[in-house]
Structure formats: structure tokens, C-alpha cells
Design a protein around this motif. Structure first.
Motif, mmCIF file in Angstrom:
data_model
loop_
_atom_site.group_PDB
_atom_site.id
_atom_site.type_symbol
_atom_site.label_atom_id
_atom_site.label_comp_id
_atom_site.label_asym_id
_atom_site.label_seq_id
_atom_site.Cartn_x
_atom_site.Cartn_y
_atom_site.Cartn_z
ATOM 1 N N VAL A 34 0.861 -1.177 0.000
ATOM 2 C CA VAL A 34 0.000 0.000 0.000
ATOM 3 C C VAL A 34 0.897 1.226 0.000
ATOM 4 N N CYS A 35 0.755 2.058 -1.030
ATOM 5 C CA CYS A 35 1.606 3.243 -1.116
ATOM 6 C C CYS A 35 0.757 4.454 -1.487
ATOM 7 N N VAL A 84 2.960 -4.824 12.847
ATOM 8 C CA VAL A 84 4.269 -4.222 13.124
ATOM 9 C C VAL A 84 4.160 -2.728 12.820
ATOM 10 N N PHE A 85 4.453 -1.899 13.830
ATOM 11 C CA PHE A 85 4.252 -0.461 13.729
ATOM 12 C C PHE A 85 5.544 0.264 13.349
ATOM 13 N N MET A 160 0.248 -10.792 8.196
ATOM 14 C CA MET A 160 1.088 -9.796 8.864
ATOM 15 C C MET A 160 0.833 -8.436 8.235
ATOM 16 N N LEU A 161 0.583 -7.452 9.095
ATOM 17 C CA LEU A 161 0.400 -6.075 8.657
ATOM 18 C C LEU A 161 1.632 -5.265 9.056
ATOM 19 N N CYS A 193 1.583 -4.387 3.404
ATOM 20 C CA CYS A 193 2.698 -3.528 3.804
ATOM 21 C C CYS A 193 2.482 -2.095 3.334
ATOM 22 N N VAL A 194 2.349 -1.174 4.274
ATOM 23 C CA VAL A 194 2.392 0.245 3.952
ATOM 24 C C VAL A 194 3.870 0.640 3.950
ATOM 25 N N THR A 195 4.372 1.058 2.807
ATOM 26 C CA THR A 195 5.804 1.343 2.719
ATOM 27 C C THR A 195 6.119 2.265 1.554
#
Length: 246
Positions: A34-35, A84-85, A160-161, A193-195
């Protein structure tokens, strides 16, 4: 059936609509990246998947269970969804070992012996078994984030987030965290994955969600998103031109 389903999800902070009619599906074994620009709703979207952020309308289903069903046991559901923050969120007053075992004992009701065995297994997997008796403050940022990943894995999650897991790290530490994430992806872990790490996205991502102003603007394969032939929205093209050197 998809492992994760978001159907027409809307969320407001007061008068500000942070998520606008978002519909997304994630299949088992899929790595979705997710971007988008800052403030586009990426982190809020990912936090709705395990109920850390509530929604005003729409429906979210994880592993066949609706988060909006009043009968749903949210703590139990969250145990299936590792998170995971950005800033590790480890308990500073507990040792690394205790950080890894406390949720197993309190949420999953595992024995202390089983929780310890499982915790040390995943600590070794992320390469930090030698740090088991230290406290979070004694570790580098990269090491703390790897402990946070191990802690999430201890719950044996189905997905996993990752919410920008490398954004708080020094550049030299980013690689060690991404290496663990790449290993998980290659082993078939379902991941969202927000990255902004586009190299990671291109290497292991199956799909890319591009968000802007609370909307899902693009939902396509990684090859399409980074390729030249797929007709992307002007906003996505602009975003890519700024983060990937020509």
C-alpha cells in the motif's frame, strides 16, 4: 475466498473523511503493498483490518469473520493478525524474552514453557537470540523492529500487517528489517505492507494499492504498477516520478 475483504469502507475524523469507499481483497499467500502520499489514508486503512481503527460504514472480513459483527471476539481475531508499527511498540520495562511471551500467555493461554520455546524460536529466526535477556532500550532501532516482527510471529498469525516498518530507522538499519520481511514473503506469509520502499515492493509484492485522498486510486499487479504499458492514473504517474529516479 480471500483472506481479507474490505467492502465500501468509509471512515471520518469529525468532518474529515479519511477513507472513502475503499474496497480491497487480499488472497492467502499474497503480498500487497500500500503506497501513496502522506495523508492519503494508508495507515488508517491497514489499522482497520484488525480493528485498531473503527469504521463508520462498510464491512471488513478477516478469515471469514466480520469485524462489524457484535459477536466477534476482537482480541482473539487480532491474535490472527500480526501488526508491526513504525515505532516498534515494545514494552520498555520488559526484557526481550518477556516481550515475546506475554501476549502468548495472556491471549493464547499458552504455558510459560511453550511460550518461551516459541518466542526463542522466532527470536533466533530474526537473528537476535543473543539479545534475549536485554531490554528494548539496549538495542538499535533495527534490532527493536526485528524483535517486534518476532513478537508478531509468535502468535502464529494468518496475516502480517506492516505500517511503514522502516520509516523510523536510520538508513543503515533498513536493510536488516527488509531482509526479514523478504524471507517471510518468500515463505508464503500473507502480508499487507504500507511502505515507501519501492525496491521491496518490486521485489516481493504481488499487488500494489495506490491511495490518494482516502481513495483506492490503483489496484493492480506490481508489474503493471511499475511498468510502462499499464495505463495508470495521472496521480499515480506523478507519485512514481517523484520517488523513482528517471
Amino acid at each position: 475466498m480471500p483472506l481479507i475483504e474490505l467492502h465500501h469502507v468509509n471512515k471520518w475524523y469529525g468532518q474529515f473523511q479519511v477513507l472513502n469507499d475503499c474496497t480491497v481483497e487480499v488472497n492467502t499467500g499474497e503480498v500487497m503493498v500500500v503506497c501513496g502520499p502522506s495523508g492519503s489514508g494508508k495507515s488508517t486503512l491497514i489499522k482497520t483490518i484488525n480493528g485498531l481503527e473503527s469504521i463508520q460504514s462498510g464491512e471488513i472480513i478477516v478469515d471469514g469473520i466480520s469485524l462489524q459483527d457484535p459477536q466477534t471476539n476482537l482480541p482473539l481475531l487480532r491474535s490472527k493478525v500480526g501488526m508491526v508499527f513504525q515505532n516498534f511498540e515494545l514494552f520498555p520495562h520488559l526484557s526481550i524474552t518477556d516481550n515475546l511471551t506475554i501476549a502468548q500467555i495472556q491471549v493464547l493461554k499458552r504455558s510459560t514453557t511453550d511460550a518461551l520455546k516459541n518466542g526463542l524460536h522466532y527470536l533466533e529466526r530474526v537473528g537476535l537470540i543473543a539479545q534475549k535477556d536485554k531490554f528494548p532500550g539496549q538495542l538499535s532501532g533495527g534490532q527493536q523492529q526485528r524483535v517486534a516482527i518476532a513478537r508478531a510471529l509468535c502468535m502464529n498469525p494468518k496475516v502480517m500487517l506492516f505500517d511503514e516498518p522502516t520509516s523510523a530507522l536510520d538508513p543503515e538499519m533498513v536493510g536488516e528489517v527488509l531482509e526479514v520481511m523478504i524471507q517471510l514473503a518468500q515463505e508464503g506469509m500473507t502480508m499487507v505492507c504500507v511502505t515507501h520502499e519501492m525496491g521491496f515492493a518490486q521485489k516481493v509484492g504481488h499487488r500494489v494499492i495506490f491511495m490518494d485522498q482516502g481513495r483506492v486510486v490503483e489496484d493492480c499487479t506490481t508489474a503493471e504498477f511499475f511498468g510502462q504499458t499499464y495505463q495508470k492514473s495521472p496521480r499515480a504517474e506523478e507519485f512514481l516520478s517523484k520517488i523513482i529516479p528517471m
